[in-house]
Write a protein that holds these residues in place. Structure first.
Motif, PDB file in Angstrom:
ATOM      1  N   UNK A  72      25.895 -70.032  44.149  1.00 24.73           N
ATOM      2  CA  UNK A  72      26.002 -69.515  45.763  1.00 24.73           C
ATOM      3  C   UNK A  72      27.196 -68.536  45.783  1.00 24.73           C
ATOM      4  N   UNK A  73      26.860 -67.851  46.760  1.00 24.10           N
ATOM      5  CA  UNK A  73      28.183 -66.788  47.178  1.00 24.10           C
ATOM      6  C   UNK A  73      27.936 -66.879  48.671  1.00 24.10           C
ATOM      7  N   UNK A  74      29.239 -66.719  49.308  1.00 28.96           N
ATOM      8  CA  UNK A  74      29.229 -66.686  50.891  1.00 28.96           C
ATOM      9  C   UNK A  74      29.909 -65.391  51.208  1.00 28.96           C
ATOM     10  N   UNK A  75      29.141 -64.498  52.029  1.00 28.66           N
ATOM     11  CA  UNK A  75      29.660 -63.076  52.167  1.00 28.66           C
ATOM     12  C   UNK A  75      29.642 -62.831  53.509  1.00 28.66           C
ATOM     13  N   UNK A  76      30.546 -62.354  54.409  1.00 30.97           N
ATOM     14  CA  UNK A  76      30.551 -62.036  56.000  1.00 30.97           C
ATOM     15  C   UNK A  76      30.301 -60.581  55.906  1.00 30.97           C
ATOM     16  N   UNK A  77      29.379 -60.014  56.589  1.00 27.96           N
ATOM     17  CA  UNK A  77      29.046 -58.630  56.628  1.00 27.96           C
ATOM     18  C   UNK A  77      29.037 -58.140  58.249  1.00 27.96           C
ATOM     19  N   UNK A  78      29.311 -56.748  58.141  1.00 29.66           N
ATOM     20  CA  UNK A  78      29.241 -55.965  59.689  1.00 29.66           C
ATOM     21  C   UNK A  78      28.608 -54.573  59.613  1.00 29.66           C
ATOM     22  N   UNK A  86      34.047 -64.360  51.031  1.00 23.39           N
ATOM     23  CA  UNK A  86      34.770 -65.485  51.160  1.00 23.39           C
ATOM     24  C   UNK A  86      34.572 -66.655  50.113  1.00 23.39           C
ATOM     25  N   UNK A  87      33.561 -66.812  49.489  1.00 21.43           N
ATOM     26  CA  UNK A  87      33.225 -67.477  48.423  1.00 21.43           C
ATOM     27  C   UNK A  87      32.505 -66.626  47.359  1.00 21.43           C
ATOM     28  N   UNK A  88      33.206 -66.231  46.326  1.00 19.77           N
ATOM     29  CA  UNK A  88      32.500 -65.495  45.059  1.00 19.77           C
ATOM     30  C   UNK A  88      31.326 -66.382  44.360  1.00 19.77           C
ATOM     31  N   UNK A  89      30.755 -65.733  43.440  1.00 21.55           N
ATOM     32  CA  UNK A  89      29.714 -66.424  43.166  1.00 21.55           C
ATOM     33  C   UNK A  89      30.190 -67.894  42.261  1.00 21.55           C
TER      34      UNK A  89
END
Length: 263
Positions: A72-78, A86-89
């Motif tokens: 899992x990875x958690x990435x914020x985008x715009x 926010x959280x790498x793989x």
């Protein structure tokens, strides 16, 4: 020398393959933090994902898989170039791993970023999946958002590039009522837009959120379906009446840009 070069070429691929870790699913969590999102909404999103990851339902889905582990990875985008990792793989194969990832998500809360480029987020996610060091039985991009694409390449082009790589795209359109100034760039049928223009691939689905109070439950349900690979027909899916205008976001942006002299 030629014999040595030949032997090296024969063994290079297997050695590289051994460096990669097999998982049930590679899950890219792409979370909208565009300027149309309010600070409290950004916090609700992070806490919702954190709570879902440590929930018994998601934990059961992870451990119940063929391999019993996910990446899992958690990435914020715009905007097009606005992706914030926010959280790498990270591999999750138990409650301890999930708790650590949840803590990373809620460690601090950042401000919103400008514009909305779903296409940029999809292209970034696909490149990240290709380079992450994991081999998933399934590869999924889980993208949330409160408005249509209004920056970068047309979203359908990015979607088609991603689908051509065998990656599934699921959508979490945020259709909450918001009276803020930035809401003028949103559309009332965002679930239909996500269905027609954003999502696709094997088992893809769209799960709309119409109230922020339901966000955490929606994320938990979505993660269970994605991790366990359950049939998407269990969810309601919006249907577009006729051909949908997938450039609606760009058109809205141009109209408002002229009216308010936006840069």
């Amino acid at each position: 020398m030629r014999l040595i070069a030949l032997l090296l070429s024969l063994f290079a691929a297997p050695l590289c393959a051994q460096d990669r870790t097999e998982v049930d699913v590679e899950l890219f969590l792409a979370v909208d933090v565009s300027r149309s999102m309010q600070p409290y909404e950004l916090e609700i999103q992070r806490r919702g994902y954190a709570e879902a990851l440590v929930s018994p339902e998601v934990q059961a889905a992870i451990t119940g898989g063929l391999l019993g582990r996910v990446a899992v990875t958690y990435v914020e985008w715009a905007g097009v170039q606005s992706q914030r990792v926010i959280v790498p793989w990270t591999m999750i194969e138990g409650a301890e791993d999930a708790t650590r990832v949840a803590s990373q998500i809620t460690a601090h809360f950042d401000e919103a970023l400008r514009r909305t480029s779903i296409s940029g987020a999809l292209d970034h996610a696909a490149a990240s999946i290709e380079a992450n060091g994991f081999d998933g039985l399934r590869r999924v991009i889980d993208i949330s958002g409160d408005g249509p694409n209004n920056m970068g390449p047309p979203v359908t082009q990015a979607r088609d590039r991603v689908l051509a790589q065998g990656i599934t795209i699921n959508g979490l359109p945020l259709m909450t009522q918001d009276d803020s100034f930035m809401s003028r760039w949103n559309i009332p049928d965002l679930d239909v837009y996500y269905t027609a223009c954003v999502t696709g691939g094997t088992g893809s689905f769209v799960l709309p959120v119409v109230e922020w109070s339901a966000f955490a439950d929606a994320v938990r349900q979505k993660l269970v379906l994605e991790i366990a690979g359950l049939p998407p027909e269990r969810l309601w899916r919006a249907q577009a009446a006729g051909r949908y205008n997938c450039l609606i976001g760009e058109e809205i942006w141009e109209r408002n840009r002229d009216i308010f002299a936006l840069p």
